[in-house]
Design a protein around this motif. Structure first.
Motif, PDB file in Angstrom:
ATOM      1  N   MET A   1       0.851  -1.195   0.000  1.00  0.00           N
ATOM      2  CA  MET A   1       0.000   0.000   0.000  1.00  0.00           C
ATOM      3  C   MET A   1       0.887   1.246   0.000  1.00  0.00           C
ATOM      4  O   MET A   1       2.097   1.173   0.100  1.00  0.00           O
ATOM      5  N   GLY A   2       0.266   2.385  -0.066  1.00  0.00           N
ATOM      6  CA  GLY A   2       1.009   3.630  -0.014  1.00  0.00           C
ATOM      7  C   GLY A   2       0.735   4.495  -1.213  1.00  0.00           C
ATOM      8  O   GLY A   2      -0.097   4.169  -2.046  1.00  0.00           O
ATOM      9  N   GLY A   3       1.404   5.634  -1.287  1.00  0.00           N
ATOM     10  CA  GLY A   3       1.168   6.579  -2.373  1.00  0.00           C
ATOM     11  C   GLY A   3       0.305   7.726  -1.905  1.00  0.00           C
ATOM     12  O   GLY A   3       0.113   7.942  -0.706  1.00  0.00           O
ATOM     13  N   ASP A   4      -0.204   8.480  -2.893  1.00  0.00           N
ATOM     14  CA  ASP A   4      -1.004   9.657  -2.564  1.00  0.00           C
ATOM     15  C   ASP A   4      -2.468   9.302  -2.347  1.00  0.00           C
ATOM     16  O   ASP A   4      -2.976   8.333  -2.921  1.00  0.00           O
ATOM     17  N   ALA A   5      -3.138  10.116  -1.564  1.00  0.00           N
ATOM     18  CA  ALA A   5      -4.582   9.971  -1.381  1.00  0.00           C
ATOM     19  C   ALA A   5      -5.186  11.351  -1.164  1.00  0.00           C
ATOM     20  O   ALA A   5      -4.498  12.281  -0.731  1.00  0.00           O
ATOM     21  N   CYS A   6      -6.455  11.482  -1.507  1.00  0.00           N
ATOM     22  CA  CYS A   6      -7.187  12.723  -1.231  1.00  0.00           C
ATOM     23  C   CYS A   6      -8.490  12.381  -0.532  1.00  0.00           C
ATOM     24  O   CYS A   6      -9.033  11.285  -0.698  1.00  0.00           O
ATOM     25  N   ILE A   7      -8.991  13.342   0.227  1.00  0.00           N
ATOM     26  CA  ILE A   7     -10.293  13.187   0.876  1.00  0.00           C
ATOM     27  C   ILE A   7     -11.320  13.908   0.014  1.00  0.00           C
ATOM     28  O   ILE A   7     -11.063  15.006  -0.487  1.00  0.00           O
ATOM     29  N   GLY A   8     -12.465  13.274  -0.190  1.00  0.00           N
ATOM     30  CA  GLY A   8     -13.567  13.914  -0.905  1.00  0.00           C
ATOM     31  C   GLY A   8     -14.802  13.894  -0.024  1.00  0.00           C
ATOM     32  O   GLY A   8     -15.115  12.871   0.585  1.00  0.00           O
ATOM     33  N   VAL A   9     -15.489  15.031   0.053  1.00  0.00           N
ATOM     34  CA  VAL A   9     -16.664  15.131   0.928  1.00  0.00           C
ATOM     35  C   VAL A   9     -17.877  15.593   0.132  1.00  0.00           C
ATOM     36  O   VAL A   9     -17.778  16.481  -0.712  1.00  0.00           O
ATOM     37  N   ASP A  10     -19.008  14.986   0.409  1.00  0.00           N
ATOM     38  CA  ASP A  10     -20.292  15.409  -0.155  1.00  0.00           C
ATOM     39  C   ASP A  10     -21.142  15.930   0.993  1.00  0.00           C
ATOM     40  O   ASP A  10     -21.587  15.160   1.842  1.00  0.00           O
ATOM     41  N   LEU A  11     -21.335  17.248   1.016  1.00  0.00           N
ATOM     42  CA  LEU A  11     -22.127  17.876   2.070  1.00  0.00           C
ATOM     43  C   LEU A  11     -23.518  18.130   1.491  1.00  0.00           C
ATOM     44  O   LEU A  11     -23.752  19.133   0.823  1.00  0.00           O
ATOM     45  N   GLY A  12     -24.429  17.170   1.724  1.00  0.00           N
ATOM     46  CA  GLY A  12     -25.771  17.278   1.148  1.00  0.00           C
ATOM     47  C   GLY A  12     -26.763  17.827   2.160  1.00  0.00           C
ATOM     48  O   GLY A  12     -26.382  18.211   3.270  1.00  0.00           O
ATOM     49  N   GLY A  13     -28.035  17.837   1.783  1.00  0.00           N
ATOM     50  CA  GLY A  13     -29.053  18.402   2.646  1.00  0.00           C
ATOM     51  C   GLY A  13     -29.263  17.626   3.936  1.00  0.00           C
ATOM     52  O   GLY A  13     -29.651  18.195   4.951  1.00  0.00           O
ATOM     53  N   SER A  14     -29.014  16.322   3.915  1.00  0.00           N
ATOM     54  CA  SER A  14     -29.264  15.497   5.104  1.00  0.00           C
ATOM     55  C   SER A  14     -28.017  14.803   5.636  1.00  0.00           C
ATOM     56  O   SER A  14     -27.894  14.589   6.838  1.00  0.00           O
ATOM     57  N   TYR A  15     -27.132  14.398   4.741  1.00  0.00           N
ATOM     58  CA  TYR A  15     -25.978  13.603   5.158  1.00  0.00           C
ATOM     59  C   TYR A  15     -24.655  14.205   4.733  1.00  0.00           C
ATOM     60  O   TYR A  15     -24.571  14.916   3.734  1.00  0.00           O
ATOM     61  N   LEU A  16     -23.645  13.870   5.493  1.00  0.00           N
ATOM     62  CA  LEU A  16     -22.279  14.165   5.102  1.00  0.00           C
ATOM     63  C   LEU A  16     -21.658  12.818   4.732  1.00  0.00           C
ATOM     64  O   LEU A  16     -21.661  11.892   5.535  1.00  0.00           O
ATOM     65  N   LYS A  17     -21.193  12.720   3.499  1.00  0.00           N
ATOM     66  CA  LYS A  17     -20.518  11.495   3.053  1.00  0.00           C
ATOM     67  C   LYS A  17     -19.082  11.862   2.720  1.00  0.00           C
ATOM     68  O   LYS A  17     -18.854  12.889   2.069  1.00  0.00           O
ATOM     69  N   ALA A  18     -18.177  11.055   3.159  1.00  0.00           N
ATOM     70  CA  ALA A  18     -16.769  11.379   2.936  1.00  0.00           C
ATOM     71  C   ALA A  18     -16.006  10.119   2.576  1.00  0.00           C
ATOM     72  O   ALA A  18     -16.330   9.028   3.057  1.00  0.00           O
ATOM     73  N   ALA A  19     -15.021  10.279   1.710  1.00  0.00           N
ATOM     74  CA  ALA A  19     -14.241   9.119   1.285  1.00  0.00           C
ATOM     75  C   ALA A  19     -12.771   9.478   1.194  1.00  0.00           C
ATOM     76  O   ALA A  19     -12.408  10.617   0.881  1.00  0.00           O
ATOM     77  N   LEU A  20     -11.956   8.477   1.484  1.00  0.00           N
ATOM     78  CA  LEU A  20     -10.518   8.572   1.233  1.00  0.00           C
ATOM     79  C   LEU A  20     -10.296   7.832  -0.081  1.00  0.00           C
ATOM     80  O   LEU A  20     -10.717   6.677  -0.226  1.00  0.00           O
ATOM     81  N   VAL A  21      -9.685   8.526  -1.046  1.00  0.00           N
ATOM     82  CA  VAL A  21      -9.646   8.008  -2.419  1.00  0.00           C
ATOM     83  C   VAL A  21      -8.209   8.002  -2.932  1.00  0.00           C
ATOM     84  O   VAL A  21      -7.443   8.939  -2.670  1.00  0.00           O
ATOM     85  N   ASP A  22      -7.855   6.939  -3.677  1.00  0.00           N
ATOM     86  CA  ASP A  22      -6.498   6.898  -4.258  1.00  0.00           C
ATOM     87  C   ASP A  22      -6.508   7.490  -5.672  1.00  0.00           C
ATOM     88  O   ASP A  22      -7.575   7.812  -6.194  1.00  0.00           O
ATOM     89  N   PRO A  23      -5.352   7.678  -6.305  1.00  0.00           N
ATOM     90  CA  PRO A  23      -5.318   8.370  -7.602  1.00  0.00           C
ATOM     91  C   PRO A  23      -6.040   7.643  -8.732  1.00  0.00           C
ATOM     92  O   PRO A  23      -6.296   8.224  -9.783  1.00  0.00           O
ATOM     93  N   SER A  24      -6.410   6.355  -8.529  1.00  0.00           N
ATOM     94  CA  SER A  24      -7.139   5.637  -9.584  1.00  0.00           C
ATOM     95  C   SER A  24      -8.643   5.769  -9.400  1.00  0.00           C
ATOM     96  O   SER A  24      -9.423   5.276 -10.210  1.00  0.00           O
ATOM     97  N   GLY A  25      -9.066   6.426  -8.306  1.00  0.00           N
ATOM     98  CA  GLY A  25     -10.499   6.568  -8.044  1.00  0.00           C
ATOM     99  C   GLY A  25     -11.024   5.500  -7.096  1.00  0.00           C
ATOM    100  O   GLY A  25     -12.217   5.430  -6.817  1.00  0.00           O
TER     101      GLY A  25
END
Ligand SMILES: [Zn+2]
Length: 327
Positions: A1-25
């Motif tokens: 494992m290893g390499g770069d990662a980014c956090i992506g967040v979806d702040l919607g009307g009811s829920y907060l969804k968040a993911a840790l994502v690698d460069p391939s998606g």
């Protein structure tokens, strides 16, 4: 494992969804929590920071280097300052800076955008939109988000902080009032809030023979409980999904005709009721297009589901981090 990662967040009307994502998606970790926006902006921002912090710790534990974070927020966003200008479904956040507290907590750059735009970028990158040059996206959640992917890129219009807001296209002049201040928008037909209001109106009219009446006895119904009524064959509940399909079909017919395109991708929690609205949607689409044979119109379901917008927000962050390196 290893390499770069980014956090992506979806702040919607009811829920907060968040993911840790690698460069391939690839989603390395996914989190979903109730936003409880009624408790106010400071509480929501605190939740946002806490969720991002948890994912940042996960990145470190998994051996990934966190490069940046992306926030997709329901509403009109000032990307330059990372603040919310106007959010019909999260009005408590209007005027609040959301990127700065996350940036301070994580110590990495934070990029902001609209949640439905993030959905489009996510599906286009790693989902149902992969390889499709031009398409319209709609997210059916608390409200109705929208995006336009044209020439393989997100259409940003004149850079005014909004674009592709198909949820606020008016499909019934003078219709029900919308959270945006207008009347008869697509959102008043094709969202969880539309289903709940529709159910309330049916019950208020005294149609007590519908199973919808029972939903109001314990607490306010939601899209899921209304969907369950419709799935069991309740005609009034089914009618709400029929009109959702009608409104979506009308909006897509107009967009396809105006733009000269033929693909649409639908996501968001309410798109789970697909079988209940896709028939009326396709019927309305074919009845309202003169330029395109109905058989050539393609309406697809989101492939990434709940992680579509977080993955897209992470993609925004990767692109931003890449740009920053090149500069
Ligand atoms: Zn509206």
């Amino acid at each position: 494992m290893g390499g770069d990662a980014c956090i992506g967040v979806d702040l919607g009307g009811s829920y907060l969804k968040a993911a840790l994502v690698d460069p391939s998606g690839k989603v390395l970790e996914f989190r979903k929590t109730a936003l409880q926006i009624r408790r106010g902006a400071p509480f929501a921002i605190q939740t946002l920071v806490a969720e991002c912090r948890t994912l940042s710790e996960s990145a470190a534990r998994l051996g990934f280097r966190l490069r940046a974070a992306g926030l997709g927020i329901a509403g009109k966003i000032d990307s330059a300052s990372g603040s919310v200008i106007f959010s019909p479904n999260l009005p408590q956040l209007d005027g609040h800076a959301v990127a700065a507290p996350v940036e301070a907590a994580l110590g990495v750059p934070v990029v902001t955008g609209n949640d439905a735009d993030a959905f489009g970028i996510g599906e286009g990158w790693a989902g149902a939109g992969k390889g499709i040059e031009n398409w319209v996206g709609a997210t059916l959640g608390t409200g109705t988000g929208g995006c336009l992917m044209l020439g393989g890129r997100l259409w940003r219009g004149d850079g005014l902080g909004f674009s592709g807001e198909i949820g606020h296209m008016i499909v019934q002049p003078g219709g029900s009032s919308c959270a945006c201040g207008m009347r008869g928008c697509l959102e008043t037909f094709a969202s969880e809030s539309a289903l709940v209001r529709g159910a309330r109106e049916i019950v208020a009219e005294g149609k007590t023979q519908t199973a919808l009446a029972g939903l109001f006895e314990a607490k306010t119904p939601n899209a899921r409980s209304i969907f369950e009524c419709a799935s069991k064959g309740d005609p009034a509940a089914r009618g709400l999904f029929d009109r959702m399909g009608w409104a979506l079909g009308l909006a897509l017919a107009n967009l396809f005709t105006a733009l000269g395109i033929r693909h649409a991708i639908l996501g968001g929690g309410v798109s789970g009721a697909w079988d209940l609205f896709i028939g009326p949607l396709r019927e309305t689409l074919s009845e309202n297009m003169s330029m395109l044979p109905a058989a050539q119109a393609v309406v697809l379901k989101s492939a990434l589901g709940e992680s579509a917008a977080p993955v897209g927000a992470a993609r925004m962050a990767f692109l931003w981090a890449g740009e920053a390196v090149r500069r």
